[in-house]
Design an enzyme around this catalytic site. Sequence first.
Site, PDB file in Angstrom:
ATOM      1  N   MET A  30      30.003  53.388  -6.810  1.00 41.21           N
ATOM      2  CA  MET A  30      28.840  54.072  -6.295  1.00 41.21           C
ATOM      3  C   MET A  30      28.560  54.047  -4.963  1.00 41.21           C
ATOM      4  SD  MET A  30      26.621  54.580  -9.678  1.00 41.21           S
ATOM      5  CE  MET A  30      25.761  53.188  -9.758  1.00 41.21           C
ATOM      6  N   GLY A  31      29.267  53.176  -4.088  1.00 38.61           N
ATOM      7  CA  GLY A  31      28.995  53.129  -2.523  1.00 38.61           C
ATOM      8  C   GLY A  31      28.052  52.294  -2.333  1.00 38.61           C
ATOM      9  N   ALA A  32      27.583  52.549  -1.048  1.00 41.92           N
ATOM     10  CA  ALA A  32      26.703  51.266  -0.654  1.00 41.92           C
ATOM     11  C   ALA A  32      27.507  49.906  -0.481  1.00 41.92           C
ATOM     12  CB  ALA A  32      25.442  51.217  -1.225  1.00 41.92           C
ATOM     13  N   LEU A  33      28.584  50.094  -0.005  1.00 45.35           N
ATOM     14  CA  LEU A  33      29.452  48.911  -0.177  1.00 45.35           C
ATOM     15  C   LEU A  33      29.467  47.577   0.412  1.00 45.35           C
ATOM     16  CD1 LEU A  33      32.986  51.102   0.226  1.00 45.35           C
ATOM     17  CD2 LEU A  33      31.857  50.624  -1.766  1.00 45.35           C
ATOM     18  N   GLY A  36      31.424  42.384  -2.399  1.00 48.58           N
ATOM     19  CA  GLY A  36      31.760  42.609  -3.787  1.00 48.58           C
ATOM     20  C   GLY A  36      32.768  43.621  -4.081  1.00 48.58           C
ATOM     21  N   HIS A  37      32.390  44.690  -3.582  1.00 54.37           N
ATOM     22  CA  HIS A  37      33.426  45.907  -3.810  1.00 54.37           C
ATOM     23  C   HIS A  37      34.418  45.685  -2.866  1.00 54.37           C
ATOM     24  CE1 HIS A  37      29.366  48.033  -4.045  1.00 54.37           C
ATOM     25  NE2 HIS A  37      29.718  48.418  -5.167  1.00 54.37           N
ATOM     26  N   GLY A 147      34.342  44.681 -11.575  1.00 57.25           N
ATOM     27  CA  GLY A 147      33.814  43.257 -11.375  1.00 57.25           C
ATOM     28  C   GLY A 147      33.100  42.733 -12.473  1.00 57.25           C
ATOM     29  N   ASP A 150      29.259  43.221 -13.495  1.00 62.30           N
ATOM     30  CA  ASP A 150      28.813  44.082 -14.779  1.00 62.30           C
ATOM     31  C   ASP A 150      29.813  43.643 -15.884  1.00 62.30           C
ATOM     32  OD1 ASP A 150      27.047  46.337 -13.415  1.00 62.30           O
ATOM     33  OD2 ASP A 150      28.776  45.974 -11.865  1.00 62.30           O
ATOM     34  N   ARG A 187      21.932  47.186  -4.801  1.00 64.53           N
ATOM     35  CA  ARG A 187      20.246  47.303  -4.937  1.00 64.53           C
ATOM     36  C   ARG A 187      19.692  46.126  -3.898  1.00 64.53           C
ATOM     37  NH1 ARG A 187      21.912  49.115 -10.118  1.00 64.53           N
ATOM     38  NH2 ARG A 187      20.623  51.353 -10.527  1.00 64.53           N
TER      39      ARG A 187
HETATM   40  P1  AMP Z   1      28.943  49.786  -8.396  1.00 69.06           P
HETATM   41  O1  AMP Z   1      29.074  50.454  -7.058  1.00 69.06           O
HETATM   42  O2  AMP Z   1      27.672  49.045  -8.438  1.00 69.06           O
HETATM   43  O3  AMP Z   1      28.972  50.791  -9.595  1.00 69.06           O
HETATM   44  O4  AMP Z   1      30.115  48.782  -8.331  1.00 69.06           O
HETATM   45  C1  AMP Z   1      31.325  49.063  -8.420  1.00 69.06           C
HETATM   46  C2  AMP Z   1      32.214  48.054  -8.862  1.00 69.06           C
HETATM   47  O5  AMP Z   1      32.211  46.526  -8.214  1.00 69.06           O
HETATM   48  C3  AMP Z   1      31.983  47.362 -10.437  1.00 69.06           C
HETATM   49  O6  AMP Z   1      32.950  47.047 -11.102  1.00 69.06           O
HETATM   50  C4  AMP Z   1      31.203  46.273 -10.070  1.00 69.06           C
HETATM   51  O7  AMP Z   1      31.104  45.418 -11.113  1.00 69.06           O
HETATM   52  C5  AMP Z   1      31.561  45.514  -9.063  1.00 69.06           C
HETATM   53  N1  AMP Z   1      30.581  44.911  -8.012  1.00 69.06           N
HETATM   54  C6  AMP Z   1      29.580  44.869  -7.704  1.00 69.06           C
HETATM   55  N2  AMP Z   1      28.949  44.038  -7.187  1.00 69.06           N
HETATM   56  C7  AMP Z   1      29.791  43.015  -7.277  1.00 69.06           C
HETATM   57  C8  AMP Z   1      29.729  41.655  -6.740  1.00 69.06           C
HETATM   58  N3  AMP Z   1      28.722  40.977  -6.239  1.00 69.06           N
HETATM   59  N4  AMP Z   1      31.042  41.048  -6.979  1.00 69.06           N
HETATM   60  C9  AMP Z   1      31.994  41.548  -7.410  1.00 69.06           C
HETATM   61  N5  AMP Z   1      31.912  42.753  -7.909  1.00 69.06           N
HETATM   62  C10 AMP Z   1      30.949  43.615  -7.921  1.00 69.06           C
END
Ligand code: AMP
Length: 280
Positions: A30-33, A36-37, A147, A150, A187
Amino acid sequence: MEKLTTKIQLQQYLSLARAGGKTIGLVPTMGALHQGHLSLIQQAQQQCDMVICSIFVNPTQFNDPRDLEKYPRPIQEDIKKLEAIGCDALFEPAVTEVYDNNEHWHLNIGPLEGLLEGKYRPGHYQGVTQVVYKLFNLAKPDVAFFGQKDYQQFLIISQLVKLLSLPVQLIMCPIQREADGLAMSSRNIHLSVADRRHALVLSKTLNWVNDNFDMTKIDLLKQQAETAINSEPGVELGYFEIADGDTLLPADAQSKTIVALVAAKVGETRLIDNVIIAGS
Ligand code: AMP
């Protein structure tokens, strides 16, 4: 990096790649990379010939409209980060490109849907499976990367793939953390300096449970973890569970994998974190 915003562009780009025999890795976000992403993209680059990252703040998975509204969207910075690590393509569609008006979706996910996050965010996993199904259907990736952060989402997407027999392999990548242990999250930018300090109780407590894990003392460990988190100022515990890694029901002697999962509101920001218990 190829920037694609329509389904047609995406499909044309990927059909060329596929015709050239390339394997395709998809990293939905969902961006705001953050790192982790980016770690997911790096993992995808090791396993696939071509990596596509999607950025789509999916409205159907937000049960709180204020949360959707305040979700960060720094697209220019995201593009720079993706270019810097050599991501092949970005798919960044508008909401109208993904959804028609009044679209209906329901998948019988089973008991996982109503547990833990599902209890706090009714409908959330319907929205998640809806958008992931769409992305899989459009991109037809060989492998998709998610990741461990989640954890429940990964189990639910595995269920989606199984129920609909989708021809995609799923890979779960480890949680990336800040130096002090806070799990990286889009977040985290909403945390004040004090929130940021208080939030550390989550990863510290998870590590403590992992270090002191003893199958016969699960109830006590859970209780002590809850007490530690409840005593931290500015932190409102949602749940702390020591769960079976497949069902997310409370762990028992039959559990092949055990995961400790936590959710809490820190200031105004809801955070989640987990640890897979070593040796389980
Ligand atoms: P999101 O943008 O929050 O929907 O996350 C996109 C992907 O990045 C999802 O598969 C998350 O589980 C993964 N993700 C988010 N934060 C982390 C993190 N700290 N470490 C590893 N993967 C992450």
